[in-house]
Design an enzyme around this catalytic site. Structure first.
Site, PDB file in Angstrom:
ATOM      1  N   TYR A 159      -2.504  11.519  50.470  1.00 40.73           N
ATOM      2  CA  TYR A 159      -3.333  10.442  49.930  1.00 40.73           C
ATOM      3  C   TYR A 159      -4.463  10.053  50.885  1.00 40.73           C
ATOM      4  CZ  TYR A 159       0.669   9.693  46.770  1.00 40.73           C
ATOM      5  OH  TYR A 159       1.691   9.845  45.856  1.00 40.73           O
ATOM      6  N   HIS A 220       6.753  16.476  49.476  1.00 46.36           N
ATOM      7  CA  HIS A 220       5.914  16.146  48.326  1.00 46.36           C
ATOM      8  C   HIS A 220       6.102  17.103  47.148  1.00 46.36           C
ATOM      9  CE1 HIS A 220       2.034  13.665  47.656  1.00 46.36           C
ATOM     10  NE2 HIS A 220       2.665  13.835  46.512  1.00 46.36           N
TER      11      HIS A 220
END
Length: 381
Positions: A159, A220
């Site tokens: 992010y 992730h």
């Protein structure tokens, strides 16, 4: 009492190190508080050690060959963790009174607004997703969330906002008199170059956040190096830098292949979940492991939010409860046993997304939303 505990500790340690190493083929499983050791050599010993607040309180031993079973129901009543040992094997299950009541599935506590993870830590049921938040907008959103009572913040290395997240948390702790242990922070490392060098990648996340420890670290996505990376996270847990570990974007097939290669059952699996993509086959499987499910994109994600919030079924249910469509969707998730992390930079929306505990959807309303499932995944992973 101290002498007794010392003796118990010595017994466990002695048993662990005195057994031979030829039981590698044996397996230990736990189902509904029944421990079963299978394919064990002749005259083996299954050891159950019960702990309260990390202090050993009781040890039980069961001898046998082939298959050994042990009922741990009584022992866990006054314990928060039990360790099972067999020869050179060790399996650890963290247990709370609420989580054992339904066969290991973690139970949401709507009074405390938390769930106890299999790692023994409490995690809030609702939080803030920060996927699209950057810079000053990110800092303001996180501080607004913390000011509104949100105590779960989700981020990731990918992010690109861990530094801002950490800054916002530190400032909010000082300005709003919030203790670090009251905030639960999740971050993730990404496939490819990060999982190839997991120790460096994990430490980089910790350094960027700069809030001491990380409450939850996830992988992730699946990756060629995911087992290697997960084992690295396990070591960071042992070192006290991470409290709990888990996975993101793992489904039944991926989990079945992955879990046999690691020692720690994930505390949480985080997947895309919303009324148009409900994962009704995946969620029960994950929960049966004693693993908590968390849903991202609860409102359908980029380009789909308006359609979902305007769905006739959801708007009708919202009107009946005098709440918003967003609140209905979040409450539906909670009643399915799914932790929610809606993303927003709007302070009013952030606050509204926390107000999901003073109404309850009926069984009929839950079924009506369940009927909206289209198996419509809105992101590629």
């Amino acid at each position: 009492m101290r002498n007794i505990l010392s003796i118990l500790t010595a017994v466990v340690i002695a048993l662990m190190f005195s057994v031979s190493l030829y039981a590698a083929a044996a397996q230990i499983t736990v189902d509904n508080n029944i421990v079963k050791a299978t394919d064990v050599p002749t005259d083996s010993t299954l050891i159950t050690a019960f702990y309260k607040n990390k202090i050993l309180s009781e040890v039980k031993m069961y001898k046998g060959s082939g298959t050994i079973t042990a009922d741990i129901s009584d022992g866990i009543q006054n314990s928060d963790m039990v360790k099972m040992f067999l020869r050179d094997m060790e399996m650890i299950r963290h247990i709370s009174a609420s989580s054992t009541a339904q066969g290991g599935k973690a139970i949401f506590n709507f009074e405390t607004k938390t769930v106890r993870l299999n790692s023994g830590y409490e995690m809030p049921l609702n939080g803030l997703g920060t996927y699209s938040l950057r810079g000053e907008t990110c800092i303001k959103a996180v501080k607004s969330a913390l000011a509104s009572g949100v105590r779960l913040i989700d981020t990731a290395s990918a992010y690109g906002n861990e530094t801002e997240i950490g800054q916002a948390i530190r400032e909010a702790m000082e300005e709003y008199d919030i203790k670090r242990e009251e905030i639960f922070v999740t971050t993730k490392i990404y496939p490819g170059s990060e999982m190839a060098i997991p120790e460096q990648s994990i430490q980089a996340c910790i350094d960027r956040l700069n809030i001491g420890y990380v409450d939850m670290m996830l992988l992730h996505h699946p990756d060629a190096n995911d087992v290697k990376a997960y084992k690295a996270m396990e070591q960071f847990v042992k070192d006290g830098k991470i409290h709990s570990i888990g996975l993101s974007n793992w489904y039944v097939k991926e989990l079945e292949e992955f879990l046999s290669q690691v020692d720690t059952v994930p505390a949480m699996v985080q997947n895309e979940i919303h009324p148009y993509y409900q994962e009704n086959d995946v969620i029960p499987y994950i929960q049966s492991l004693g693993t908590v499910v968390q849903g991202w994109y609860p409102f359908g994600g980029r380009g789909y939010t308006s359609a979902l919030l305007d769905d006739n079924t959801i708007t009708e249910i919202a009107k009946a409860h005098n709440v918003s469509s967003a609140q209905v969707i979040l409450r539906w998730n909670l009643q399915k046993g799914v932790v929610v992390i809606p993303g927003s930079s709007n302070p009013d929306h952030i606050c509204e997304n926390t107000q999901i505990y003073d109404f309850e959807l009926t069984d009929d309303e839950m079924q009506r939303i369940n009927a909206l499932d289209r198996n419509e995944k809105h992101d590629w992973y």
